[in-house]
Scaffold this active site. Structure first.
Site, PDB file in Angstrom:
ATOM      1  CE  LYS A 116      48.990  26.787  33.250  1.00 15.18           C
ATOM      2  NZ  LYS A 116      48.768  25.476  33.710  1.00 15.18           N
ATOM      3  NE  ARG A 171      63.057  22.851  33.476  1.00 19.48           N
ATOM      4  CZ  ARG A 171      61.743  22.699  33.906  1.00 19.48           C
ATOM      5  NH1 ARG A 171      60.639  23.545  33.612  1.00 19.48           N
ATOM      6  NH2 ARG A 171      61.128  21.996  34.752  1.00 19.48           N
ATOM      7  CG  ASP A 192      47.497  27.204  39.950  1.00 21.33           C
ATOM      8  OD1 ASP A 192      46.874  26.187  40.718  1.00 21.33           O
ATOM      9  OD2 ASP A 192      47.481  26.653  38.809  1.00 21.33           O
ATOM     10  CG  ASP A 221      44.769  26.167  36.279  1.00 17.84           C
ATOM     11  OD1 ASP A 221      43.765  27.299  35.766  1.00 17.84           O
ATOM     12  OD2 ASP A 221      45.898  26.406  36.581  1.00 17.84           O
ATOM     13  CG  HIS A 225      51.999  18.235  37.027  1.00 18.20           C
ATOM     14  ND1 HIS A 225      51.267  18.040  35.798  1.00 18.20           N
ATOM     15  CD2 HIS A 225      52.124  19.586  37.186  1.00 18.20           C
ATOM     16  CE1 HIS A 225      51.158  19.193  35.004  1.00 18.20           C
ATOM     17  NE2 HIS A 225      51.549  20.134  35.753  1.00 18.20           N
TER      18      HIS A 225
HETATM   19 MN    MN Z   1      47.247  24.922  37.516  1.00 23.48          MN
END
Ligand code: MN
Length: 417
Positions: free
Chosen positions: A253, A142, A126, A233, A133
């Protein structure tokens, strides 16, 4: 060639036009898995088409069309697979085709078939290739001033995902249990993830293998791509936040990623090429490319509560990708890492510039600070149990429409031990 030339009726605005002819694996009442192509609301059974003799000139073993996965077919190479696609287009637009005479035998309505995983996915990677994004996530996790890490504009950042948990559209996904660090606490707790999210992505299927040690240039990279699917995802943001330092995503994930069942070929996407966003600073020579390497693919995400109506919560486009597929493949193989037929490479979440084009709930709700209003009156910050997330994608240019169908997945409650 237009849809009206086709002797199978194609509904207006169908994703599966005569220009598309995507490949998938299906079964019907006789339960044997085989290769089909989608046209309008029908599936053309290639195992039966082969029996009519229209593929004879290709000199392939027709048993390849009766298969659990597309991998052996894809492995025949584009010289064969592109011809299978054009033969089907030719026969479907020829009234006197033997397929028309045998239409009851070769064409099945979509309501009487079951779709299956189109490929056996050996490896899954990925990427993180949308600058919008990556900037949004960087601002939230952050530093709002320095959202992108120093490497981001130089490397198509990616990680190796888990192939075993890639599932087809329609397969329910369960909210994962896991370890998180609640806000303001110093000790982690165990329980169901409270921040389940989708990621609006597209994935592409590798169509040609490389040997260990081989590299693939950006100029040749597209020869290694068979086609594309929609890709959700699934992500658990609270688990991700606690676990991701220092090696990146892990259990946040790999509990599930969902794909659409039909693989749209690169040939079908050809009319929809567009220029890529300008890359600044200039990339290293092995990542430079020429020509139009982005694709104009409209994408949308809908959320449907249990027993509720669906609301479109995001509209994005694959053309926003900062790093294109050719650059991703060139980067993935620059160290000699080998690719296999059926490998799946995800784009990373595809967000646009405007707030209604963000490709995840964490961006749409800005880390849970905002609520997203749904048409039925409900509100969301993340995904609730029994919600269904539906992603759709299509390309349009003049009279030509090529679509991906959808990937639709219901989230089930966590299984507590
Ligand atoms: Mn992803």
């Amino acid at each position: 060639m237009t849809n009206t030339d086709c002797w199978i009726p194609i509904p207006e605005n169908s994703d599966f036009s005569i220009h598309n002819i995507p490949f998938g694996i299906f079964s019907d009442s006789n339960s044997t898995k085989r290769i089909g192509v989608a046209i309008g609301d029908h599936i053309i059974d290639l195992s039966k088409v082969a029996k009519t003799g229209v593929f004879d000139k290709l000199n392939i073993d027709n048993r390849i069309f009766t298969n659990e996965f597309l991998n052996p077919f894809i492995d025949l190479g584009k010289s064969i697979t592109t011809q299978v696609r054009t033969i089907i287009q030719k026969e479907l637009t020829n009234e006197s085709s033997i397929l028309n005479k045998e239409s009851v035998f070769v064409a099945i309505h979509k309501s009487s078939v079951m779709m299956h995983m189109p490929v056996f996915v050996g490896d899954y990677t990925d990427f993180y290739s949308s600058i919008e994004h990556a900037t949004n996530i960087g601002k939230m996790f952050r530093d709002p001033e320095n959202a992108l890490l120093p490497n981001w504009r130089h490397i198509p950042v990616g990680y190796h995902g888990r192939a075993s948990s890639i599932v087809l559209s329609g397969v329910n996904v369960r909210r994962p249990m896991g370890q998180t660090l609640p806000m303001g606490e110093t000790q982690p707790v165990f329980g169901p993830s409270q921040r389940i999210d989708f990621e609006l992505e597209m994935a592409y299927i590798i169509g040609k293998k490389t040997e260990l040690g081989d590299t693939v240039s950006t100029a040749n990279a597209e020869k290694y791509i068979f086609g594309k699917v929609l890709f959700n995802d699934w992500s658990a943001r609270d688990i991700q936040k606690w676990e991701y330092v220092p090696l990146g995503p892990f259990l946040a994930k790999n509990f599930a990623s969902s794909i659409s069942p039909w693989i749209v070929t690169m040939e079908a996407l050809e009319p929809f090429r567009v220029e890529s966003p300008k890359q600044e600073p200039k990339v290293l020579p092995y990542l430079s490319f020429s020509g139009m390497r982005n694709f104009d693919i409209s994408l949308e995400v809908a959320l449907k509560p249990d027993k509720g109506v669906e609301t479109i919560i995001s509209r994005s486009n694959f053309k926003y990708m900062y790093w294109n597929m050719s650059q991703q493949i060139a980067h993935h193989t620059i160290n000699g890492c080998n690719l296999n037929v059926g490998d799946m490479l995800g784009s990373g979440t595809i967000s646009g510039k405007s707030e209604d084009s963000y490709g995840s709930m964490i961006e749409l709700s800005w880390g849970g600070q905002k609520t997203i209003k749904l048409d039925g009156g409900e509100e969301r910050k993340f995904i609730n149990d029994l919600d269904t997330v539906i992603m759709r994608g299509f390309c349009e240019k003049g009279q030509i429409r090529v679509g991906f169908g959808e990937v639709s997945t219901k989230l089930l409650p966590a299984k507590r031990n």
